[in-house]
Write a protein that holds these residues in place. Structure first.
Motif, PDB file in Angstrom:
ATOM      1  N   ARG A  54       0.831  -1.211   0.000  1.00  0.00           N
ATOM      2  CA  ARG A  54       0.000   0.000   0.000  1.00  0.00           C
ATOM      3  C   ARG A  54       0.862   1.255   0.000  1.00  0.00           C
ATOM      4  O   ARG A  54       0.482   2.283  -0.568  1.00  0.00           O
ATOM      5  CB  ARG A  54      -0.917   0.004   1.217  1.00  0.00           C
ATOM      6  CG  ARG A  54      -1.978  -1.084   1.199  1.00  0.00           C
ATOM      7  CD  ARG A  54      -3.157  -0.729   0.336  1.00  0.00           C
ATOM      8  NE  ARG A  54      -4.065  -1.856   0.162  1.00  0.00           N
ATOM      9  CZ  ARG A  54      -5.088  -1.857  -0.666  1.00  0.00           C
ATOM     10  NH1 ARG A  54      -5.342  -0.792  -1.419  1.00  0.00           N
ATOM     11  NH2 ARG A  54      -5.870  -2.910  -0.788  1.00  0.00           N
ATOM     12  N   CYS A  56      -5.382  -1.647  10.383  1.00  0.00           N
ATOM     13  CA  CYS A  56      -4.835  -0.826   9.296  1.00  0.00           C
ATOM     14  C   CYS A  56      -5.919   0.051   8.688  1.00  0.00           C
ATOM     15  O   CYS A  56      -5.691   0.690   7.662  1.00  0.00           O
ATOM     16  CB  CYS A  56      -4.208  -1.719   8.226  1.00  0.00           C
ATOM     17  SG  CYS A  56      -5.366  -2.897   7.504  1.00  0.00           S
ATOM     18  N   GLY A  98      -2.008   1.551   9.985  1.00  0.00           N
ATOM     19  CA  GLY A  98      -2.451   2.110   8.706  1.00  0.00           C
ATOM     20  C   GLY A  98      -3.747   2.867   8.910  1.00  0.00           C
ATOM     21  O   GLY A  98      -4.432   2.694   9.928  1.00  0.00           O
TER      22      GLY A  98
END
Length: 332
Positions: free
Chosen positions: A41, A216, A239
């Motif tokens: 990501r 996250c 996250g």
């Protein structure tokens, strides 16, 4: 050498394979010829201009790499030899034909493992290991709620929770993903799209909640997370997929449970800290990836894209359908 690159922030269409200067290994660095990297990501955020590499890090994408030692910089010890298969978690530069890595960050690739499989280990497994053991201090018998259970970190965390003799519970967004997490060892899984995961977690734990949450997602989950967190529980945020702005009485709710919030970003840690996670991971976890080990740990590879198709790999991750890691194969 060729590397994944973009000239200005934007969508996947900004990505291309660019010829750049091959790095020279500096003091205490090892030059690695990369065979495979993996997508994270952080790469998507960096491409959008929202997650710049730390000072001094390569501006080439890629937080992990698997390949072979191609050269040793001045001051390197005798630990690594030219031609030896290695993998590493990086601050950047992994999606290229070569990368210079501080020797303390390298890990050996387990026997009989391909470079494609090995590329799926460093970021996901070191992140999960750090979150569970260094921050969460997971104990035998504890219940751990893992959001995004079918992600690379999620699939690693499920297996590491099992290895610690604790109980993994997951959330995911499809039945296919829930089945994959069950196969990886999840004791229970809930579809956040059509189930109230808080209610289901409390039901599964007979009202006592979970001891650790690996989160996250961030803002949109805060209330449900606190509702299903046990007294003295640890909520670990690594996250912010739904953002970081919280509206509500978070502190009072946190205080009422004597709970704690921890945060972590592995990329921003210095080399010494990252090396501190690598050694215990290498000694305590890597042996379980080898054949004959019990329990057997396995990296989960969703799909493989050649470097020249890096834009398609980014699009695939943005669709959020992958189970495990998307791996990038680097051309010879």
């Amino acid at each position: 050498m060729f590397a994944a690159y973009f000239d200005c922030p934007g969508g996947p269409e900004k990505l291309y394979m660019k010829e750049v200067m091959k790095p020279d290994p500096g003091e205490g660095e090892v030059l690695v010829k990369v065979s495979a990297s993996a997508l994270n990501r952080a790469d998507l955020l960096q491409r959008r201009g929202k997650y710049p590499p730390p000072p001094g890090a390569s501006d080439v994408l890629g937080l992990e790499a698997a390949g072979s030692v191609a050269g040793l910089g001045p001051g390197c010890g005798a630990r690594w030899k030219v031609g030896e298969p290695v993998m590493a978690l990086l601050s950047g530069g992994g999606q290229a034909q070569y990368v210079a890595v501080p020797e303390g960050l390298l890990m050996p690739i387990p026997k009989d493992m391909t470079f494609i499989q090995a590329a799926a280990i460093p970021e996901a497994w070191l992140t999960a290991f750090q979150l569970l053991h260094f921050i969460g201090k997971v104990q035998e018998g504890e219940r751990v709620l893992i959001h995004a259970g079918a992600s690379g970190v999620g699939m690693a965390a499920i297996q590491l929770v099992r290895l610690a003799k604790a109980i993994p519970i997951v959330t995911a967004g499809s039945q296919e993903k829930l089945e994959a997490t069950a196969n990886a060892g999840a004791a229970a899984g809930f579809n956040y799209k059509n189930e109230d995961f808080c209610e289901k977690v409390l039901e599964f734990t007979q009202g006592s909640g979970v001891d650790i949450i690996l989160d996250c997602v961030g803002a949109s989950y805060w209330e449900k997370n606190l509702n299903c967190l046990s007294t003295d529980g640890r909520w670990i945020i690594y996250g912010l997929l739904s953002g970081g702005e919280v509206h509500g009485d978070l502190l009072a709710r946190l205080l009422s449970k004597r709970a704690s919030i921890h945060t972590s970003l592995l990329r921003s840690r210095d080399k010494e800290a990252s090396s501190g996670y690598r050694q215990p991971f290498t000694e305590e976890v890597l042996p379980y990836f080898s054949g004959g080990a019990s329990p057997r740990l396995q990296p989960v590879v969703d799909s493989v894209y050649p470097l020249h198709a890096i834009a398609e790999a980014h699009r695939a991750m943005e669709e959020n359908k992958n189970i495990g890691k998307i791996v990038i194969e680097i051309p010879v």
